[in-house]
Design an enzyme around this catalytic site. Structure first.
Site: not given
Ligand code: NAD
Length: 429
Positions: A118
Protein backbone atom coordinates in the site's frame (compact mmCIF):
# COMPACT_ATOMS: atom_id res chain seq x y z
CA UNK A 1 -0.31 -9.47 21.32
CA UNK A 2 2.17 -9.46 18.43
CA UNK A 3 4.60 -6.58 18.91
CA UNK A 4 4.02 -3.68 16.55
CA UNK A 5 7.08 -3.57 14.33
CA UNK A 6 7.14 -0.15 12.71
CA UNK A 7 9.84 2.49 13.05
CA UNK A 8 9.58 4.48 16.28
CA UNK A 9 9.57 7.79 14.39
CA UNK A 10 6.02 7.15 13.23
CA UNK A 11 3.79 9.10 15.57
CA UNK A 12 0.89 10.42 13.56
CA UNK A 13 -1.52 7.49 13.96
CA UNK A 14 -5.14 8.31 14.79
CA UNK A 15 -5.88 9.15 18.39
CA UNK A 16 -7.43 6.02 19.87
CA UNK A 17 -7.27 3.12 17.43
CA UNK A 18 -4.00 1.98 15.90
CA UNK A 19 -4.83 0.34 12.55
CA UNK A 20 -1.60 -1.65 12.50
CA UNK A 21 -2.17 -3.12 15.97
CA UNK A 22 -5.69 -4.00 14.86
CA UNK A 23 -4.37 -5.77 11.73
CA UNK A 24 -1.83 -7.67 13.88
CA UNK A 25 -4.60 -8.69 16.22
CA UNK A 26 -6.58 -10.32 13.38
CA UNK A 27 -3.38 -12.03 12.24
CA UNK A 28 -2.81 -13.32 15.76
CA UNK A 29 -6.38 -14.71 15.96
CA UNK A 30 -5.92 -16.51 12.62
CA UNK A 31 -2.51 -17.82 13.76
CA UNK A 32 -4.09 -19.25 16.91
CA UNK A 33 -6.93 -20.85 14.95
CA UNK A 34 -4.45 -22.42 12.49
CA UNK A 35 -1.97 -23.32 15.25
CA UNK A 36 0.73 -21.58 13.23
CA UNK A 37 4.36 -21.80 14.20
CA UNK A 38 5.31 -18.74 16.30
CA UNK A 39 8.27 -18.01 14.01
CA UNK A 40 6.10 -17.80 10.89
CA UNK A 41 3.64 -15.59 12.74
CA UNK A 42 6.49 -13.33 13.74
CA UNK A 43 7.67 -13.05 10.12
CA UNK A 44 4.15 -12.29 8.85
CA UNK A 45 3.63 -9.57 11.44
CA UNK A 46 6.49 -7.47 9.97
CA UNK A 47 6.26 -5.56 6.71
CA UNK A 48 9.10 -6.65 4.44
CA UNK A 49 9.97 -3.16 3.25
CA UNK A 50 8.91 0.29 4.47
CA UNK A 51 9.81 3.23 2.25
CA UNK A 52 9.18 6.91 2.98
CA UNK A 53 10.33 9.47 0.45
CA UNK A 54 10.38 13.27 0.47
CA UNK A 55 8.35 14.85 -2.28
CA UNK A 56 9.39 18.45 -2.79
CA UNK A 57 6.87 20.23 -5.01
CA UNK A 58 6.20 23.73 -6.27
CA UNK A 59 2.65 24.96 -5.70
CA UNK A 60 0.99 27.08 -8.37
CA UNK A 61 1.75 30.23 -6.32
CA UNK A 62 5.49 29.45 -6.36
CA UNK A 63 5.67 28.21 -2.75
CA UNK A 64 7.79 25.06 -2.17
CA UNK A 65 6.18 22.36 -0.09
CA UNK A 66 7.71 19.04 1.00
CA UNK A 67 5.36 16.09 1.37
CA UNK A 68 6.07 12.59 2.71
CA UNK A 69 5.18 9.69 0.42
CA UNK A 70 4.96 6.16 1.84
CA UNK A 71 5.05 2.74 0.24
CA UNK A 72 4.90 -0.36 2.42
CA UNK A 73 5.52 -3.83 0.98
CA UNK A 74 4.23 -6.42 3.39
CA UNK A 75 4.91 -9.90 2.02
CA UNK A 76 5.71 -11.24 -1.46
CA UNK A 77 5.86 -15.00 -0.99
CA UNK A 78 3.00 -15.52 -3.47
CA UNK A 79 4.08 -13.02 -6.15
CA UNK A 80 4.75 -9.32 -6.83
CA UNK A 81 3.50 -6.75 -4.33
CA UNK A 82 0.14 -5.21 -5.17
CA UNK A 83 -1.85 -2.42 -3.57
CA UNK A 84 -3.42 0.99 -3.93
CA UNK A 85 -2.13 4.52 -3.56
CA UNK A 86 -4.13 6.70 -1.17
CA UNK A 87 -4.24 10.52 -1.14
CA UNK A 88 -6.07 11.54 2.03
CA UNK A 89 -5.20 13.89 4.95
CA UNK A 90 -5.44 11.01 7.48
CA UNK A 91 -2.73 8.89 5.80
CA UNK A 92 -0.04 7.70 8.23
CA UNK A 93 2.67 5.10 7.95
CA UNK A 94 0.80 2.92 10.43
CA UNK A 95 -2.37 3.07 8.38
CA UNK A 96 -0.49 2.29 5.16
CA UNK A 97 1.27 -0.64 6.88
CA UNK A 98 -2.01 -2.06 8.14
CA UNK A 99 -3.55 -1.76 4.67
CA UNK A 100 -0.49 -3.45 3.09
CA UNK A 101 -0.94 -6.41 5.45
CA UNK A 102 -4.66 -6.62 4.58
CA UNK A 103 -3.71 -6.76 0.89
CA UNK A 104 -1.52 -9.83 1.52
CA UNK A 105 -4.42 -11.79 3.05
CA UNK A 106 -6.90 -10.46 0.46
CA UNK A 107 -4.82 -11.64 -2.53
CA UNK A 108 -4.21 -15.03 -0.92
CA UNK A 109 -7.91 -15.41 -0.08
CA UNK A 110 -8.90 -14.69 -3.67
CA UNK A 111 -6.25 -17.09 -4.98
CA UNK A 112 -4.38 -14.46 -6.99
CA UNK A 113 -0.56 -14.59 -7.14
CA UNK A 114 0.31 -11.31 -5.45
CA UNK A 115 1.72 -10.07 -2.17
CA UNK A 116 0.36 -7.09 -0.26
CA UNK A 117 1.48 -3.46 -0.48
CA UNK A 118 0.00 0.00 0.00
CA UNK A 119 1.13 3.57 -0.53
CA UNK A 120 -0.07 6.98 0.38
CA UNK A 121 0.50 10.69 0.84
CA UNK A 122 -1.18 12.73 3.59
CA UNK A 123 -2.84 15.38 1.42
CA UNK A 124 -6.36 16.49 0.70
CA UNK A 125 -6.39 16.24 -3.10
CA UNK A 126 -9.30 18.70 -3.27
CA UNK A 127 -6.91 21.41 -2.05
CA UNK A 128 -4.48 20.94 -4.95
CA UNK A 129 -4.87 21.88 -8.61
CA UNK A 130 -4.65 19.19 -11.30
CA UNK A 131 -1.19 20.45 -12.24
CA UNK A 132 -0.03 20.25 -8.62
CA UNK A 133 -1.40 16.72 -8.25
CA UNK A 134 0.41 15.70 -11.40
CA UNK A 135 3.72 17.09 -10.09
CA UNK A 136 3.22 15.32 -6.74
CA UNK A 137 2.35 12.00 -8.40
CA UNK A 138 5.24 12.14 -10.85
CA UNK A 139 7.84 13.00 -8.20
CA UNK A 140 6.48 10.31 -5.85
CA UNK A 141 6.71 7.72 -8.67
CA UNK A 142 10.17 8.86 -9.59
CA UNK A 143 11.36 8.51 -5.96
CA UNK A 144 9.93 4.96 -5.86
CA UNK A 145 11.33 3.95 -9.25
CA UNK A 146 13.60 1.18 -7.88
CA UNK A 147 10.86 -0.24 -5.68
CA UNK A 148 8.04 -0.66 -8.21
CA UNK A 149 7.68 -2.50 -11.53
CA UNK A 150 5.42 -5.07 -13.23
CA UNK A 151 7.13 -8.02 -11.53
CA UNK A 152 8.10 -6.13 -8.35
CA UNK A 153 5.28 -3.97 -7.02
CA UNK A 154 2.21 -2.81 -8.95
CA UNK A 155 0.29 0.23 -7.61
CA UNK A 156 -3.44 0.82 -8.23
CA UNK A 157 -6.00 3.51 -7.32
CA UNK A 158 -7.37 3.92 -3.79
CA UNK A 159 -9.00 6.80 -1.91
CA UNK A 160 -8.26 10.09 -3.58
CA UNK A 161 -6.64 8.56 -6.67
CA UNK A 162 -8.04 7.20 -9.93
CA UNK A 163 -7.11 6.18 -13.48
CA UNK A 164 -5.68 9.67 -14.01
CA UNK A 165 -2.99 9.25 -11.34
CA UNK A 166 -2.23 5.73 -12.62
CA UNK A 167 -1.62 7.16 -16.11
CA UNK A 168 0.84 9.71 -14.65
CA UNK A 169 2.59 6.94 -12.70
CA UNK A 170 2.80 4.70 -15.77
CA UNK A 171 4.19 7.53 -17.89
CA UNK A 172 6.76 8.62 -15.31
CA UNK A 173 7.99 5.05 -14.80
CA UNK A 174 8.12 4.42 -18.56
CA UNK A 175 10.05 7.63 -19.30
CA UNK A 176 12.56 6.79 -16.55
CA UNK A 177 13.23 3.23 -17.77
CA UNK A 178 13.21 4.26 -21.44
CA UNK A 179 10.28 2.25 -22.81
CA UNK A 180 6.53 1.89 -22.27
CA UNK A 181 5.67 -0.31 -19.28
CA UNK A 182 1.86 -0.46 -18.98
CA UNK A 183 2.07 -3.34 -16.44
CA UNK A 184 3.66 -1.14 -13.76
CA UNK A 185 0.19 -0.03 -12.57
CA UNK A 186 -3.38 -1.29 -12.82
CA UNK A 187 -6.57 0.73 -12.83
CA UNK A 188 -5.14 2.80 -15.70
CA UNK A 189 -7.17 4.24 -18.60
CA UNK A 190 -8.27 1.86 -21.39
CA UNK A 191 -6.16 3.84 -23.88
CA UNK A 192 -2.92 2.59 -22.25
CA UNK A 193 -3.87 -0.99 -21.46
CA UNK A 194 -6.47 -0.64 -18.71
CA UNK A 195 -9.11 -3.32 -18.35
CA UNK A 196 -12.75 -3.01 -19.18
CA UNK A 197 -14.78 -3.31 -15.99
CA UNK A 198 -12.03 -2.03 -13.64
CA UNK A 199 -13.80 1.18 -12.66
CA UNK A 200 -16.86 -0.65 -11.35
CA UNK A 201 -14.96 -3.71 -10.13
CA UNK A 202 -14.75 -3.07 -6.38
CA UNK A 203 -18.40 -2.01 -6.23
CA UNK A 204 -19.37 -5.04 -8.32
CA UNK A 205 -17.56 -7.32 -5.88
CA UNK A 206 -19.46 -5.69 -3.01
CA UNK A 207 -22.75 -6.27 -4.84
CA UNK A 208 -21.84 -9.93 -5.50
CA UNK A 209 -20.95 -10.71 -1.87
CA UNK A 210 -24.10 -8.97 -0.57
CA UNK A 211 -26.19 -10.88 -3.13
CA UNK A 212 -24.63 -14.20 -2.06
CA UNK A 213 -25.11 -13.44 1.65
CA UNK A 214 -28.77 -12.60 1.04
CA UNK A 215 -29.19 -15.78 -1.02
CA UNK A 216 -27.84 -17.78 1.96
CA UNK A 217 -30.64 -16.21 4.00
CA UNK A 218 -33.21 -17.15 1.35
CA UNK A 219 -33.57 -13.56 0.12
CA UNK A 220 -32.77 -11.63 -3.06
CA UNK A 221 -31.59 -8.08 -3.71
CA UNK A 222 -35.07 -7.07 -4.84
CA UNK A 223 -36.45 -4.41 -2.50
CA UNK A 224 -33.64 -4.78 0.05
CA UNK A 225 -33.00 -1.51 1.95
CA UNK A 226 -29.38 -0.37 1.68
CA UNK A 227 -27.45 2.53 3.26
CA UNK A 228 -24.05 3.46 1.83
CA UNK A 229 -21.41 5.65 3.46
CA UNK A 230 -19.14 7.13 0.76
CA UNK A 231 -19.97 7.76 -2.90
CA UNK A 232 -16.54 7.61 -4.52
CA UNK A 233 -14.97 4.91 -6.74
CA UNK A 234 -16.39 2.10 -4.62
CA UNK A 235 -19.56 3.47 -3.00
CA UNK A 236 -21.02 4.91 -6.21
CA UNK A 237 -20.35 1.72 -8.22
CA UNK A 238 -21.91 -0.43 -5.49
CA UNK A 239 -24.92 1.91 -5.38
CA UNK A 240 -25.42 1.81 -9.16
CA UNK A 241 -25.16 -1.99 -9.39
CA UNK A 242 -27.35 -2.66 -6.34
CA UNK A 243 -29.92 -0.17 -7.65
CA UNK A 244 -29.89 -1.90 -11.06
CA UNK A 245 -30.43 -5.25 -9.29
CA UNK A 246 -33.59 -3.94 -7.60
CA UNK A 247 -32.28 -2.91 -4.18
CA UNK A 248 -33.59 0.31 -2.61
CA UNK A 249 -30.71 2.64 -1.74
CA UNK A 250 -32.31 4.64 1.08
CA UNK A 251 -29.27 6.73 2.09
CA UNK A 252 -25.87 7.79 0.80
CA UNK A 253 -23.27 10.11 2.33
CA UNK A 254 -20.06 11.86 1.36
CA UNK A 255 -17.53 13.86 3.42
CA UNK A 256 -19.87 16.76 4.24
CA UNK A 257 -23.02 14.78 5.10
CA UNK A 258 -25.67 12.58 3.55
CA UNK A 259 -29.08 12.32 1.94
CA UNK A 260 -31.97 10.01 2.87
CA UNK A 261 -35.14 8.95 1.10
CA UNK A 262 -37.24 6.15 2.54
CA UNK A 263 -38.71 5.41 -0.91
CA UNK A 264 -35.21 4.88 -2.33
CA UNK A 265 -32.87 7.44 -3.90
CA UNK A 266 -32.70 7.93 -7.66
CA UNK A 267 -29.11 6.69 -7.99
CA UNK A 268 -28.43 7.63 -11.66
CA UNK A 269 -29.70 11.17 -10.87
CA UNK A 270 -27.54 11.26 -7.71
CA UNK A 271 -24.48 10.19 -9.71
CA UNK A 272 -25.12 12.98 -12.22
CA UNK A 273 -25.66 15.44 -9.33
CA UNK A 274 -22.33 14.57 -7.66
CA UNK A 275 -20.49 15.02 -10.95
CA UNK A 276 -21.73 18.65 -10.97
CA UNK A 277 -21.40 19.19 -7.20
CA UNK A 278 -17.73 18.52 -6.37
CA UNK A 279 -18.52 14.84 -5.75
CA UNK A 280 -20.78 15.69 -2.80
CA UNK A 281 -24.31 14.33 -2.28
CA UNK A 282 -25.21 17.23 0.03
CA UNK A 283 -28.24 19.17 -1.22
CA UNK A 284 -29.57 16.40 -3.48
CA UNK A 285 -33.31 16.35 -3.93
CA UNK A 286 -35.67 14.57 -3.49
CA UNK A 287 -34.19 13.51 -0.15
CA UNK A 288 -33.70 14.66 3.42
CA UNK A 289 -30.32 15.81 4.74
CA UNK A 290 -28.74 13.48 7.32
CA UNK A 291 -25.34 13.34 8.99
CA UNK A 292 -22.77 10.61 8.43
CA UNK A 293 -23.34 9.40 11.99
CA UNK A 294 -27.10 9.12 11.37
CA UNK A 295 -26.56 7.12 8.19
CA UNK A 296 -24.70 4.39 10.07
CA UNK A 297 -27.58 3.76 12.45
CA UNK A 298 -30.54 3.93 10.05
CA UNK A 299 -33.02 1.05 10.02
CA UNK A 300 -31.96 -0.92 6.92
CA UNK A 301 -31.14 -4.46 5.77
CA UNK A 302 -27.64 -3.80 4.46
CA UNK A 303 -25.11 -1.19 5.59
CA UNK A 304 -22.14 -0.54 3.30
CA UNK A 305 -19.37 1.59 4.79
CA UNK A 306 -17.41 2.63 1.67
CA UNK A 307 -15.32 5.55 2.91
CA UNK A 308 -12.85 5.43 5.80
CA UNK A 309 -11.59 3.11 8.55
CA UNK A 310 -12.98 3.00 12.09
CA UNK A 311 -16.50 4.19 11.32
CA UNK A 312 -18.36 1.56 13.33
CA UNK A 313 -16.85 1.60 16.79
CA UNK A 314 -17.68 0.67 20.39
CA UNK A 315 -19.44 4.05 20.64
CA UNK A 316 -22.04 3.55 17.87
CA UNK A 317 -22.16 -0.22 17.23
CA UNK A 318 -25.12 -0.87 19.50
CA UNK A 319 -27.22 1.55 17.46
CA UNK A 320 -26.49 -0.17 14.13
CA UNK A 321 -29.71 -1.72 12.84
CA UNK A 322 -28.55 -3.46 9.65
CA UNK A 323 -28.60 -7.28 9.42
CA UNK A 324 -25.68 -7.37 6.96
CA UNK A 325 -22.64 -5.10 6.97
CA UNK A 326 -20.48 -5.26 3.85
CA UNK A 327 -17.05 -3.74 4.43
CA UNK A 328 -16.52 -1.97 1.11
CA UNK A 329 -13.91 0.26 2.78
CA UNK A 330 -10.84 -1.24 4.43
CA UNK A 331 -11.21 -1.59 8.19
CA UNK A 332 -14.47 0.36 8.71
CA UNK A 333 -15.45 -1.79 11.71
CA UNK A 334 -13.14 -1.74 14.74
CA UNK A 335 -12.05 -4.87 16.56
CA UNK A 336 -14.33 -4.19 19.54
CA UNK A 337 -17.32 -3.33 17.36
CA UNK A 338 -16.73 -6.48 15.33
CA UNK A 339 -16.88 -8.62 18.49
CA UNK A 340 -20.22 -7.08 19.41
CA UNK A 341 -21.68 -7.58 15.90
CA UNK A 342 -20.57 -11.23 15.92
CA UNK A 343 -22.19 -11.74 19.33
CA UNK A 344 -25.47 -10.41 17.83
CA UNK A 345 -25.22 -12.71 14.77
CA UNK A 346 -25.08 -9.75 12.43
CA UNK A 347 -23.40 -10.85 9.20
CA UNK A 348 -20.22 -8.87 8.64
CA UNK A 349 -18.72 -9.45 5.19
CA UNK A 350 -15.09 -8.60 5.91
CA UNK A 351 -13.07 -6.17 3.80
CA UNK A 352 -10.61 -8.78 2.57
CA UNK A 353 -13.56 -10.52 0.90
CA UNK A 354 -16.19 -7.83 0.24
CA UNK A 355 -13.92 -5.28 -1.44
CA UNK A 356 -11.65 -7.73 -3.27
CA UNK A 357 -13.33 -7.13 -6.66
CA UNK A 358 -10.88 -4.29 -7.37
CA UNK A 359 -7.73 -6.34 -6.92
CA UNK A 360 -9.28 -9.24 -8.82
CA UNK A 361 -9.86 -7.06 -11.90
CA UNK A 362 -6.44 -5.47 -11.38
CA UNK A 363 -5.06 -8.99 -11.63
CA UNK A 364 -7.14 -9.60 -14.78
CA UNK A 365 -5.81 -6.30 -16.21
CA UNK A 366 -2.23 -7.43 -15.49
CA UNK A 367 -2.87 -10.85 -17.09
CA UNK A 368 -4.36 -9.19 -20.21
CA UNK A 369 -1.39 -6.81 -20.39
CA UNK A 370 1.17 -9.62 -20.07
CA UNK A 371 -0.54 -11.66 -22.81
CA UNK A 372 -1.26 -8.65 -25.08
CA UNK A 373 -4.85 -9.93 -25.47
CA UNK A 374 -7.67 -7.72 -24.23
CA UNK A 375 -11.10 -9.04 -23.28
CA UNK A 376 -14.57 -7.57 -23.59
CA UNK A 377 -16.32 -6.38 -20.44
CA UNK A 378 -18.56 -9.41 -20.27
CA UNK A 379 -15.57 -11.74 -20.02
CA UNK A 380 -13.87 -9.58 -17.38
CA UNK A 381 -17.05 -9.52 -15.28
CA UNK A 382 -17.57 -13.25 -15.72
CA UNK A 383 -14.02 -14.16 -14.64
CA UNK A 384 -14.25 -11.75 -11.71
CA UNK A 385 -17.62 -13.08 -10.59
CA UNK A 386 -16.25 -16.63 -10.63
CA UNK A 387 -13.33 -15.73 -8.35
CA UNK A 388 -15.53 -13.67 -6.00
CA UNK A 389 -18.23 -16.32 -5.63
CA UNK A 390 -15.61 -19.05 -5.16
CA UNK A 391 -13.90 -17.05 -2.38
CA UNK A 392 -17.26 -16.25 -0.74
CA UNK A 393 -18.24 -19.95 -0.69
CA UNK A 394 -14.82 -21.01 0.63
CA UNK A 395 -15.11 -18.49 3.47
CA UNK A 396 -18.62 -19.63 4.41
CA UNK A 397 -17.52 -23.28 4.28
CA UNK A 398 -14.46 -22.54 6.44
CA UNK A 399 -16.67 -20.70 8.92
CA UNK A 400 -19.06 -23.67 9.10
CA UNK A 401 -16.38 -26.38 9.28
CA UNK A 402 -14.35 -24.67 11.97
CA UNK A 403 -17.35 -23.14 13.76
CA UNK A 404 -15.78 -19.68 13.65
CA UNK A 405 -17.05 -16.20 12.65
CA UNK A 406 -16.90 -15.17 8.98
CA UNK A 407 -14.06 -12.68 9.44
CA UNK A 408 -11.85 -15.18 11.25
CA UNK A 409 -12.65 -17.74 8.54
CA UNK A 410 -11.56 -15.29 5.82
CA UNK A 411 -8.34 -14.45 7.67
CA UNK A 412 -7.64 -18.11 8.38
CA UNK A 413 -7.87 -18.95 4.68
CA UNK A 414 -5.72 -15.98 3.60
CA UNK A 415 -3.11 -16.27 6.33
CA UNK A 416 -3.03 -20.08 6.03
CA UNK A 417 -2.22 -19.94 2.31
CA UNK A 418 0.57 -17.40 2.82
CA UNK A 419 2.01 -19.40 5.74
CA UNK A 420 1.95 -22.57 3.63
CA UNK A 421 3.75 -20.85 0.75
CA UNK A 422 6.26 -19.37 3.17
CA UNK A 423 7.05 -22.71 4.74
CA UNK A 424 7.28 -24.42 1.31
CA UNK A 425 9.75 -21.77 0.12
CA UNK A 426 11.77 -21.96 3.34
CA UNK A 427 13.94 -19.36 5.04
CA UNK A 428 16.89 -17.94 3.11
CA UNK A 429 19.79 -18.32 3.89
P1 NAD B 1 -12.83 7.73 -3.06
O1 NAD B 1 -11.87 8.75 -2.67
O2 NAD B 1 -13.16 7.54 -4.50
O3 NAD B 1 -14.21 7.94 -2.29
C1 NAD B 1 -14.28 8.08 -0.91
C2 NAD B 1 -15.68 8.54 -0.57
O4 NAD B 1 -15.79 8.64 0.86
C3 NAD B 1 -16.02 9.91 -1.13
O5 NAD B 1 -17.36 9.89 -1.58
C4 NAD B 1 -15.90 10.83 0.09
O6 NAD B 1 -16.73 11.96 0.02
C5 NAD B 1 -16.37 9.89 1.18
N1 NAD B 1 -15.94 10.29 2.50
C6 NAD B 1 -14.75 10.79 2.91
N2 NAD B 1 -14.78 11.06 4.23
C7 NAD B 1 -16.00 10.71 4.66
C8 NAD B 1 -16.65 10.75 5.90
N3 NAD B 1 -16.05 11.21 6.99
N4 NAD B 1 -17.92 10.30 5.96
C9 NAD B 1 -18.56 9.85 4.87
N5 NAD B 1 -18.00 9.81 3.67
C10 NAD B 1 -16.74 10.22 3.55
O7 NAD B 1 -12.27 6.34 -2.44
P2 NAD B 1 -12.57 4.85 -2.89
O8 NAD B 1 -11.56 4.45 -3.87
O9 NAD B 1 -14.01 4.72 -3.18
O10 NAD B 1 -12.21 4.06 -1.54
C11 NAD B 1 -13.12 3.99 -0.45
C12 NAD B 1 -12.69 2.85 0.45
O11 NAD B 1 -12.68 1.62 -0.30
C13 NAD B 1 -11.30 2.99 1.05
O12 NAD B 1 -11.29 2.40 2.34
C14 NAD B 1 -10.45 2.14 0.12
O13 NAD B 1 -9.27 1.65 0.75
C15 NAD B 1 -11.41 1.01 -0.16
N6 NAD B 1 -11.09 0.27 -1.37
C16 NAD B 1 -11.01 0.91 -2.59
C17 NAD B 1 -10.75 0.15 -3.73
C18 NAD B 1 -10.76 0.77 -5.10
O14 NAD B 1 -10.72 0.03 -6.08
N7 NAD B 1 -10.82 2.07 -5.23
C19 NAD B 1 -10.53 -1.24 -3.63
C20 NAD B 1 -10.62 -1.84 -2.37
C21 NAD B 1 -10.90 -1.08 -1.26
Amino acid sequence: MIASSLPSWETASPAHICPFDQACSYLEQAGKELKLDAGILEVLSHPHKVVTVSIPMKRDNGEIQVLAGHRVQHCDVLGPYKGGIRYHPAVTLREVSALAMLMTWKCALLGIPYGGAKGGIAIDPKKYSVGELERITRRYTSELIKDIGPSVDIPAPDMGTSAREMAWMMDTYSVNVGHAVPGVVTGKPLSIGGSRGREMATGRGVMITVREALADMGKSLQGVRVAIQGFGNVGSAAAILLHQAGAKIIAVSTGGGGVYDDYGLDIPALKAYTAQNHRSVVGFSPGVAISNAELLTLPCDVLIPAALENQITEENVKEVQARIIAEAANGPVTLAANQYLESQNITVLPDILANAGGVVVSYLEWVQGLSYVFWDEERVNREMEQLMVQAYRQVMQESKTRGIPIRLAAYSLGVGRVAQAWSDRGLYP
